[in-house]
Design an enzyme around this catalytic site. Sequence first.
Site, PDB file in Angstrom:
ATOM      1  N   ILE A   1       0.899  -1.162   0.000  1.00 41.51           N
ATOM      2  CA  ILE A   1       0.000   0.000   0.000  1.00 41.51           C
ATOM      3  C   ILE A   1       0.938   1.213   0.000  1.00 41.51           C
ATOM      4  CG2 ILE A   1      -0.154  -0.002   2.549  1.00 41.51           C
ATOM      5  CD1 ILE A   1      -3.031   1.014   2.329  1.00 41.51           C
ATOM      6  N   SER A   2       0.636   2.227  -0.798  1.00 43.63           N
ATOM      7  CA  SER A   2       1.515   3.400  -0.872  1.00 43.63           C
ATOM      8  C   SER A   2       1.487   4.151   0.456  1.00 43.63           C
ATOM      9  CB  SER A   2       1.045   4.336  -1.986  1.00 43.63           C
ATOM     10  OG  SER A   2       1.073   3.669  -3.221  1.00 43.63           O
ATOM     11  N   SER A   3       2.583   4.850   0.763  1.00 45.58           N
ATOM     12  CA  SER A   3       2.646   5.609   2.021  1.00 45.58           C
ATOM     13  C   SER A   3       1.607   6.731   1.991  1.00 45.58           C
ATOM     14  CB  SER A   3       4.039   6.204   2.196  1.00 45.58           C
ATOM     15  OG  SER A   3       4.208   7.282   1.304  1.00 45.58           O
TER      16      SER A   3
END
Length: 213
Positions: free
Chosen positions: A64-66
């Site tokens: 999951i992207s930051s």
Amino acid sequence: MIDDFRHKGLRRNMVKYLKSAKNISNNLVLNAFLNVPRHLFLDSSFLEFAYQDKAFPIGSNQTISSLYTVAFQTQLIDIQPGEKVLEIGTGSGYQTAILAEIGAKVYSIERHKELHKKAKNLLKKLNYHTNLFYGDGYLGLSQEAPFDKILVTCGAADLPISLLDQLKIGGQMVIPIGFKKQVMTHFFKDKEGNIKKNEYENFQFVPLLRDKQ
Ligand code: SAH
């Protein structure tokens, strides 16, 4: 699925952080971050990390992207309620939920069947009405084109031209381009159909893969 006062408190702090430390100022974006229960998009063993600004595993070797990455991309592409938006790389579905929370009509493609199914179930449970597709997003989604906005959430080695073709006049695309690190790149299609390009800071994404290669 629990979303209690503790989670809401963590989200308020997260929004304060994005505003004061990270220059995120768009209220549509900040409100969406306040409302979407990010911890539900991570495995429960990562619960305490959900509101930290890091990328985390979501299965199938993907992440999951930051927080900042999602906020930066969403602010840069300037999503407005009612817009038709294509996302490449559904992953956990978190970015998809942020777009839907802002009020966009979202179409999102994921090439991992397990991630696609998991995101579809979760977004449904959370009452987000989104259109999720399983398949290779490299070529976009011609049957639903054109789009107001196209957001690519995996790193592209080069620019997939077919995606630009699927943008409306006045449309915008944000895509991270590069190998080990990616330059966040913004494309704008003007009235004459000419493309204008702007480059921003570097990010690190899992790669945009082409299934037919
Ligand atoms: N938006 C996601 C980010 C997930 S990481 C989130 O918020 O969680 C990027 C995702 O892009 C991965 O799940 C990966 O499987 C997917 N991906 C990579 N290449 C793709 C392609 N050609 N078509 C569709 N999805 C792709």
